[in-house]
Design an enzyme around this catalytic site. Structure first.
Site, PDB file in Angstrom:
ATOM      1  N   THR A  67     -61.214 -34.913 -19.309  1.00 41.26           N
ATOM      2  CA  THR A  67     -60.935 -35.483 -20.622  1.00 41.26           C
ATOM      3  C   THR A  67     -59.747 -36.416 -20.491  1.00 41.26           C
ATOM      4  O   THR A  67     -58.714 -36.028 -19.961  1.00 41.26           O
ATOM      5  CB  THR A  67     -60.609 -34.410 -21.665  1.00 41.26           C
ATOM      6  OG1 THR A  67     -61.800 -33.676 -21.917  1.00 41.26           O
ATOM      7  CG2 THR A  67     -60.156 -35.026 -22.977  1.00 41.26           C
TER       8      THR A  67
ATOM      9  N   VAL B 245     -70.626 -29.967 -28.523  1.00 38.87           N
ATOM     10  CA  VAL B 245     -69.647 -31.033 -28.714  1.00 38.87           C
ATOM     11  C   VAL B 245     -68.272 -30.378 -28.834  1.00 38.87           C
ATOM     12  O   VAL B 245     -68.122 -29.373 -29.536  1.00 38.87           O
ATOM     13  CB  VAL B 245     -69.970 -31.853 -29.992  1.00 38.87           C
ATOM     14  CG1 VAL B 245     -68.852 -32.831 -30.318  1.00 38.87           C
ATOM     15  CG2 VAL B 245     -71.297 -32.602 -29.817  1.00 38.87           C
TER      16      VAL B 245
HETATM   17  N1  ASP Z   1     -61.313 -30.813 -24.682  1.00 32.59           N
HETATM   18  C1  ASP Z   1     -62.513 -31.072 -23.917  1.00 32.59           C
HETATM   19  C2  ASP Z   1     -63.689 -30.377 -24.553  1.00 32.59           C
HETATM   20  O1  ASP Z   1     -63.533 -29.270 -25.029  1.00 32.59           O
HETATM   21  C3  ASP Z   1     -62.431 -30.615 -22.513  1.00 32.59           C
HETATM   22  C4  ASP Z   1     -61.262 -31.109 -21.736  1.00 32.59           C
HETATM   23  O2  ASP Z   1     -60.162 -31.242 -22.227  1.00 32.59           O
HETATM   24  O3  ASP Z   1     -61.460 -31.355 -20.551  1.00 32.59           O
HETATM   25  O4  ASP Z   1     -64.768 -30.918 -24.514  1.00 32.59           O
END
Ligand code: ASP
Length: 348
Positions: free
Chosen positions: A207, A236
């Site tokens: 992310t 999602v």
């Molecule tokens: N926050 C992202 C999700 O839950 C994952 C991440 O931070 O890598 O899709």
């Protein structure tokens, strides 16, 4: 250390993990001081791989460009770099499909987002097109893809990258989705989850959240991600949800998050951060309060997952806080044109 590592590693194993990792040794991580005021313009991105994102944004910001253009450039740079693991080269869902989420927000409240988007190289730019060309704020799945194609985005093949295919094949052997929240009290080890994780010798982040302050005092932010690896099809996370993975307000500041998205959505994470700042808290205090709300729900479970917030105020003050140690972010401005990596303070 990146999000994926912390989502998958048992907390008890972290000391051994830290000792063995090769990637982390490449960078010095600087501790955050409580009042980190940066001379603007400045761009801040999650994780060590924020360097890639910031390198995309900085040439624009440096030349008095707009924060919105800069954060889009940050997203596009990450989506093109396989080692950032946020675009089509990232790890798939449990059915072997890469599904992407992204959003973009301007400090005046303009927003656009896409979720569950497949076969499109630059979800962040599709999010911007949603913002600029539709009466809506979020398009999802097939409809988002059709909109992208109709607006000139090429439909890619949808084939997994070599690394993703390898990781998915390994994961299929057990098919256990345990990204660090361990309800049975036995945390997944990174080796169970992704045996080849360390073999490719490159960082894996999935992310990228970026916030920027431009020369005229305008703020903007974006998030782009493939979400949680091996998630259920259709899942999602927080990343495309305005107020969860990203919130920006020119009157106050901008904030973004990374980690287990479900936990961020539960507390409207970045909106919480910005509202705390609006009423006088520093970015770090605000991020700390948001993390307190994440953690208080279940102190035991919280020991097994990572969530981190980073925020930038309209005056250039940066703050961050995370559930676990190891949440890093990269700052690029005139003082640090090549990007400087900081590690946030944490609850545990
Ligand atoms: N926050 C992202 C999700 O839950 C994952 C991440 O931070 O890598 O899709």
């Amino acid at each position: 250390m990146d999000r994926r590592k912390f989502l998958q590693i048992p907390i008890a194993a972290i000391p051994a993990f830290l000792a063995s990792r090769a990637y982390g040794q490449e960078h010095t991580k600087f501790p955050v001081t409580s009042t980190m005021r940066m001379k603007g313009p400045v761009v801040v991105s999650t994780w060590d791989s924020g360097v890639t994102a910031n390198n995309g944004a900085w040439p624009l910001l440096r030349k008095q460009g707009h924060a919105l253009d800069a954060v889009e450039a940050a997203g596009r740079a990450s989506e093109l770099e396989p080692s950032c693991c946020v675009g089509l080269a990232a790890w798939p869902d449990r059915d072997g499909k890469v599904t992407l989420d992204a959003c973009i927000m301007n400090g005046n409240g303009d927003i656009g987002a896409v979720s569950f988007l497949e076969r499109i190289k630059h979800p962040v730019s599709v999010a911007r097109a949603v913002m600029e060309k539709t009466p809506h704020v979020l398009l999802s799945g097939e409809g988002a893809q059709e909109f992208a194609a109709a607006n000139g985005f090429k439909l890619e093949s949808g084939e997994l990258s070599e690394d993703a295919r390898k990781q998915w094949a390994e994961w299929l052997k057990k098919s256990q989705y345990k990204p660090g929240i361990n309800v049975e009290g036995r945390p997944t080890t990174i080796l169970q989850f992704a045996p080849n994780y360390f073999d490719n010798g490159k960082p894996n982040h999935d992310t990228m959240g970026t916030v920027a302050l431009d020369a005229s005092g305008g703020l903007a932010g974006m998030v782009t991600t493939s979400g949680m690896a091996f998630k259920m099809r259709g899942r999602v996370g927080d990343s495309p949800i305005i107020g969860a993975g990203l919130f920006v307000d020119n009157e106050v500041g901008a904030a973004t998050s990374s980690g287990v998205g479900e936990e961020v959505i539960r507390i409207c994470g970045t909106h919480t951060v910005i509202e705390q700042m609006r009423f006088g808290r520093t970015p770090e205090q605000a991020c700390r309060e948001a993390i307190r709300r994440v953690v208080k729900r279940d102190l035991v479970k919280a020991k097994e997952f990572q969530v981190g917030f980073v925020a930038l105020s309209k005056t250039g003050v940066i703050g961050a806080f995370a559930v676990q140690k190891g949440f890093t972010f990269t700052v690029t401005n005139e003082q640090y044109p090549e990007g400087k990596i900081f590690e946030a303070k944490s609850h545990f």
